[in-house]
Design a protein around this motif. Sequence first.
Motif, PDB file in Angstrom:
ATOM      1  N   GLU A 277       0.848  -1.198   0.000  1.00  0.00           N
ATOM      2  CA  GLU A 277       0.000   0.000   0.000  1.00  0.00           C
ATOM      3  C   GLU A 277       0.884   1.247   0.000  1.00  0.00           C
ATOM      4  N   MET A 278       0.523   2.242  -0.844  1.00  0.00           N
ATOM      5  CA  MET A 278       1.308   3.463  -0.929  1.00  0.00           C
ATOM      6  C   MET A 278       0.997   4.353   0.274  1.00  0.00           C
ATOM      7  N   LEU A 279       2.047   4.786   0.947  1.00  0.00           N
ATOM      8  CA  LEU A 279       1.908   5.589   2.155  1.00  0.00           C
ATOM      9  C   LEU A 279       2.046   7.076   1.873  1.00  0.00           C
ATOM     10  N   ALA A 280       3.017   7.429   1.043  1.00  0.00           N
ATOM     11  CA  ALA A 280       3.272   8.837   0.733  1.00  0.00           C
ATOM     12  C   ALA A 280       4.002   8.910  -0.599  1.00  0.00           C
ATOM     13  N   GLN A 281       4.086  10.149  -1.139  1.00  0.00           N
ATOM     14  CA  GLN A 281       4.715  10.318  -2.446  1.00  0.00           C
ATOM     15  C   GLN A 281       5.484  11.628  -2.494  1.00  0.00           C
ATOM     16  N   LEU A 282       6.650  11.571  -3.153  1.00  0.00           N
ATOM     17  CA  LEU A 282       7.427  12.785  -3.401  1.00  0.00           C
ATOM     18  C   LEU A 282       6.982  13.429  -4.706  1.00  0.00           C
ATOM     19  N   ASP A 283       7.318  14.692  -4.874  1.00  0.00           N
ATOM     20  CA  ASP A 283       7.022  15.401  -6.121  1.00  0.00           C
ATOM     21  C   ASP A 283       7.709  14.660  -7.267  1.00  0.00           C
ATOM     22  N   PRO A 284       6.937  14.130  -8.232  1.00  0.00           N
ATOM     23  CA  PRO A 284       7.542  13.294  -9.278  1.00  0.00           C
ATOM     24  C   PRO A 284       8.119  14.083 -10.455  1.00  0.00           C
ATOM     25  N   THR A 285       7.977  15.410 -10.456  1.00  0.00           N
ATOM     26  CA  THR A 285       8.378  16.201 -11.619  1.00  0.00           C
ATOM     27  C   THR A 285       9.832  15.968 -11.992  1.00  0.00           C
ATOM     28  N   THR A 286      10.720  16.070 -11.036  1.00  0.00           N
ATOM     29  CA  THR A 286      12.150  15.911 -11.302  1.00  0.00           C
ATOM     30  C   THR A 286      12.459  14.525 -11.850  1.00  0.00           C
ATOM     31  N   PHE A 287      11.804  13.511 -11.282  1.00  0.00           N
ATOM     32  CA  PHE A 287      12.056  12.138 -11.723  1.00  0.00           C
ATOM     33  C   PHE A 287      11.509  11.905 -13.136  1.00  0.00           C
TER      34      PHE A 287
ATOM     35  N   HIS B  19      13.973   5.190 -14.182  1.00  0.00           N
ATOM     36  CA  HIS B  19      12.692   4.565 -13.827  1.00  0.00           C
ATOM     37  C   HIS B  19      12.713   4.057 -12.385  1.00  0.00           C
ATOM     38  N   GLU B  20      13.867   3.522 -11.966  1.00  0.00           N
ATOM     39  CA  GLU B  20      13.974   3.046 -10.589  1.00  0.00           C
ATOM     40  C   GLU B  20      13.865   4.211  -9.604  1.00  0.00           C
ATOM     41  N   ASP B  21      14.536   5.332  -9.934  1.00  0.00           N
ATOM     42  CA  ASP B  21      14.428   6.520  -9.074  1.00  0.00           C
ATOM     43  C   ASP B  21      12.987   7.006  -9.018  1.00  0.00           C
ATOM     44  N   ARG B  22      12.293   6.908 -10.139  1.00  0.00           N
ATOM     45  CA  ARG B  22      10.876   7.330 -10.156  1.00  0.00           C
ATOM     46  C   ARG B  22      10.037   6.455  -9.229  1.00  0.00           C
ATOM     47  N   SER B  23      10.364   5.161  -9.166  1.00  0.00           N
ATOM     48  CA  SER B  23       9.615   4.279  -8.267  1.00  0.00           C
ATOM     49  C   SER B  23       9.878   4.619  -6.807  1.00  0.00           C
ATOM     50  N   TYR B  24      11.063   5.174  -6.511  1.00  0.00           N
ATOM     51  CA  TYR B  24      11.387   5.547  -5.140  1.00  0.00           C
ATOM     52  C   TYR B  24      10.594   6.760  -4.676  1.00  0.00           C
ATOM     53  N   ALA B  25       9.962   7.444  -5.594  1.00  0.00           N
ATOM     54  CA  ALA B  25       9.132   8.585  -5.207  1.00  0.00           C
ATOM     55  C   ALA B  25       7.878   8.131  -4.474  1.00  0.00           C
ATOM     56  N   ASN B  26       7.537   6.847  -4.612  1.00  0.00           N
ATOM     57  CA  ASN B  26       6.385   6.280  -3.908  1.00  0.00           C
ATOM     58  C   ASN B  26       6.879   5.489  -2.704  1.00  0.00           C
ATOM     59  N   LEU B  27       6.406   5.851  -1.531  1.00  0.00           N
ATOM     60  CA  LEU B  27       6.760   5.144  -0.314  1.00  0.00           C
ATOM     61  C   LEU B  27       5.669   4.130  -0.017  1.00  0.00           C
TER      62      LEU B  27
END
Length: 323
Positions: free
Chosen positions: A47-57, A124-132
Amino acid sequence: EVRPEIMRSTTFAGTIDARYKSVRAFQLLGRITQFNVTIGDIVTIGEMLAQLDPTTFDLAIRSSEAELDKAQSALRNAQNSEARTQGLVSKGVSSQAVLDSAIVERKVAQAAVDQAKARLASAHEDRSYANLVSDINGVVTKKTAELGQTVNAGETVIEIAQTDPLEAIIDVPEETARALKPGMPFTVTLDADNTVSAQAHTREIAPEADAKTRTRRVRMTLNDANYAFRIGATIFATPHTEVKDGALRIPATAILRRGEKTFVWIVNETTQTVTSMIVSLAPSNDPDSVVVTAGLSIGDRVVIAGVHSLSENQTIRLEESVE
């Protein structure tokens, strides 16, 4: 008569806590733009708990895709050039040196494509890290960041506690802790409703006492706990059997101090005389009694009144009623 201390119905207050907890943090620097949970929420694995701003990724992914397209175009040109050169060499129009150079250029172009693919995969892996996401099933017990906050990589954001197994945690005096053993059974009762209880067994006893309270923490695993036992609930824990202290407690009036040494008078019932015995004492918060850790044995009879009026091997009179 010296006897082991027995606490027949000792009950200790404590709380319910999770045995296993997971601290979750983002693996990259970023600003939190989404929080899906708060303290007390039940979460499941994935389950997704939090998310970072994905723009940079997302921009990094687009840049890597463009680099890959460029590298693939260069590879196609290098492959075509190698094929043409190969044909010319077979007709004797071009030299082997020119063909070797074309082969090298094709290999360089292929390496550039492989490198661009790796960069794209990394983006793509860094983009996945934006989702906690949650890695366990449990309940959110702590939240250390807020929406809009910029967090560093590895900075704790959320703490999740597993709801199974649960533990009862109590703090007991040091002399009591010495008498407890791993596996010792307890009955745990809910403070809010004393009709709700569960069985537990001692899992861990802290090896050292707290510097301020001089108590040691005891953790007990609940066996098939009722749903009413929730993390943070207040409980009372009672041992199933009498707890006999490994040390011996006697009245403080029995202690005779001579310089830095402490003594007691041991009574010899056969000769009806007293002999001084050096004893070692453990720290105790009780002003009326002391805990003897060395020098006495169970069954010894000691004088508890008038210790300053006696002398070595002095004859005394015993009364049967005195214990």
